[in-house]
Design a protein around this motif. Structure first.
Motif, PDB file in Angstrom:
ATOM      1  N   PRO A  40       0.823  -1.214   0.000  1.00 25.51           N
ATOM      2  CA  PRO A  40       0.000   0.000   0.000  1.00 25.51           C
ATOM      3  C   PRO A  40       0.858   1.265   0.000  1.00 25.51           C
ATOM      4  O   PRO A  40       2.029   1.235   0.376  1.00 25.51           O
ATOM      5  CB  PRO A  40      -0.793  -0.129   1.316  1.00 25.51           C
ATOM      6  N   SER A  41       0.249   2.360  -0.412  1.00 25.50           N
ATOM      7  CA  SER A  41       0.955   3.640  -0.400  1.00 25.50           C
ATOM      8  C   SER A  41       1.214   4.086   1.030  1.00 25.50           C
ATOM      9  O   SER A  41       0.534   3.664   1.973  1.00 25.50           O
ATOM     10  CB  SER A  41       0.117   4.698  -1.118  1.00 25.50           C
ATOM     11  N   VAL A  42       2.201   4.960   1.191  1.00 28.44           N
ATOM     12  CA  VAL A  42       2.490   5.520   2.512  1.00 28.44           C
ATOM     13  C   VAL A  42       1.267   6.255   3.057  1.00 28.44           C
ATOM     14  O   VAL A  42       0.950   6.164   4.249  1.00 28.44           O
ATOM     15  CB  VAL A  42       3.713   6.456   2.428  1.00 28.44           C
ATOM     16  N   SER A  43       0.557   6.982   2.199  1.00 27.66           N
ATOM     17  CA  SER A  43      -0.627   7.720   2.645  1.00 27.66           C
ATOM     18  C   SER A  43      -1.659   6.779   3.244  1.00 27.66           C
ATOM     19  O   SER A  43      -2.261   7.076   4.287  1.00 27.66           O
ATOM     20  CB  SER A  43      -1.237   8.497   1.473  1.00 27.66           C
ATOM     21  N   GLU A  44      -1.844   5.632   2.585  1.00 32.12           N
ATOM     22  CA  GLU A  44      -2.834   4.686   3.092  1.00 32.12           C
ATOM     23  C   GLU A  44      -2.358   4.026   4.385  1.00 32.12           C
ATOM     24  O   GLU A  44      -3.137   3.852   5.332  1.00 32.12           O
ATOM     25  CB  GLU A  44      -3.134   3.613   2.039  1.00 32.12           C
ATOM     26  N   LEU A  45      -1.078   3.675   4.456  1.00 32.17           N
ATOM     27  CA  LEU A  45      -0.549   3.077   5.681  1.00 32.17           C
ATOM     28  C   LEU A  45      -0.697   4.027   6.863  1.00 32.17           C
ATOM     29  O   LEU A  45      -1.082   3.620   7.966  1.00 32.17           O
ATOM     30  CB  LEU A  45       0.913   2.692   5.489  1.00 32.17           C
ATOM     31  N   LEU A  46      -0.399   5.302   6.633  1.00 33.22           N
ATOM     32  CA  LEU A  46      -0.523   6.276   7.718  1.00 33.22           C
ATOM     33  C   LEU A  46      -1.982   6.481   8.112  1.00 33.22           C
ATOM     34  O   LEU A  46      -2.294   6.696   9.292  1.00 33.22           O
ATOM     35  CB  LEU A  46       0.107   7.598   7.293  1.00 33.22           C
TER      36      LEU A  46
END
Length: 284
Positions: free
Chosen positions: A164-170
């Motif tokens: 997953p993207s960093v944005s989604e992980l965060l």
């Protein structure tokens, strides 16, 4: 075969030997060899090509037995040893060494899931395959805790081809912590580092953008020692093909200090915050 793959095979064999209660010095030798391979500044295949087994035996911790194994692995792809087992691993015996995995379950895991290593068993415990075999929540927690303790000290950092993207992980990390703080999540009772048997560990599962997540605070020895069990968040994820895990922490140093950061993806985190107009000032 690259150095990382070779190191992983050495570590898997060491775990198998340990599970079968083999000589502790032999176990350590394979783990030391894995460290040596990972620290090389050139492919091990080049060492064999240029210098043969003599080149292997010149490396730290690599003797005649290990050079035989490494050369065979590189030339044939087969893991062979000069020991009495010849490199053969009794997969079901290895699985049975985990508390909560009896003979019937070990056979089912091996035959139906094709699993023969502790590393693959741990992944199956987290991605739902063991649960789909009928392993109940209590037994599953015991298996996860046992494997975390046995494998944690010798784990290779994951290299993931898709995640997953960093944005989604965060975003998932934020959602988990918010729910945990409001006591909106079911809790587990970890066996490790929990002498009072308190049900303190919130667990969260979610599906987002094609990824399934299982999220919980870190319950490692290091997290406890540093007092970070309510800060470090471990996210396990899979989409049916790719799978992996990441840890999100509050950064304490550098330009990202004070921000939530996905370990191993710091550069992408900086780009994420920059795009949001929220770049923290660089530390002096």
């Amino acid at each position: 075969m690259d150095n990382r793959t070779i190191a992983r095979k050495l570590l898997e064999y060491a775990s198998a030997l340990e599970a079968q209660e083999m000589n502790v010095y032999r176990v350590r030798a394979y783990r030391k060899a894995a460290e040596t391979v990972l620290q090389l500044d050139r492919p091990l295949a080049d060492v064999v090509k240029d210098e043969g087994r003599a080149g292997l035996e010149a490396l730290p911790g690599i003797g005649a037995h290990l050079s035989f194994t490494l050369e065979g692995l590189l030339r044939t792809g087969e893991f062979r040893t000069l020991g009495p087992d010849g490199g053969h691993i009794d997969s079901e015996r290895v699985l049975r060494s985990v508390p909560g995995v009896g003979s019937c379950l070990a056979r089912q895991i091996h035959e139906e899931l094709g699993i023969g290593t502790l590393e693959d068993l741990e992944q199956a415990a987290h991605d739902g395959r063991l649960a789909r075999l009928g392993v109940g929540p209590k037994r599953l927690r015991g298996i996860v805790d046992s494997l975390a303790g046995r494998l944690g000290r010798h784990r290779l950092p994951e290299i993931m081809t898709a995640e997953p993207s960093v944005s989604e992980l965060l975003a998932v990390d934020e959602d988990y912590r918010r729910r945990a703080e409001r006591h909106l999540l079911p809790t587990l009772t970890p066996r490790r580092f929990n002498p009072q048997h308190d049900p303190w560990l919130p667990v969260f599962q979610a599906d987002r953008d094609g990824w399934h997540y299982r999220v919980l605070y870190s319950n490692t020895a290091l997290a406890h020692r540093l007092g970070q069990t309510r800060d470090w968040v471990v996210l396990y994820f899979h989409d049916g093909d790719a799978s992996g895990q990441r840890t999100v922490v509050t950064e304490t140093r550098g330009g990202l200090r004070g921000r939530r950061v996905v370990r191993g993806r710091e550069r992408a985190c900086r780009e994420h915050y920059a795009a949001a107009g929220d770049v923290p000032a660089r530390s002096a």
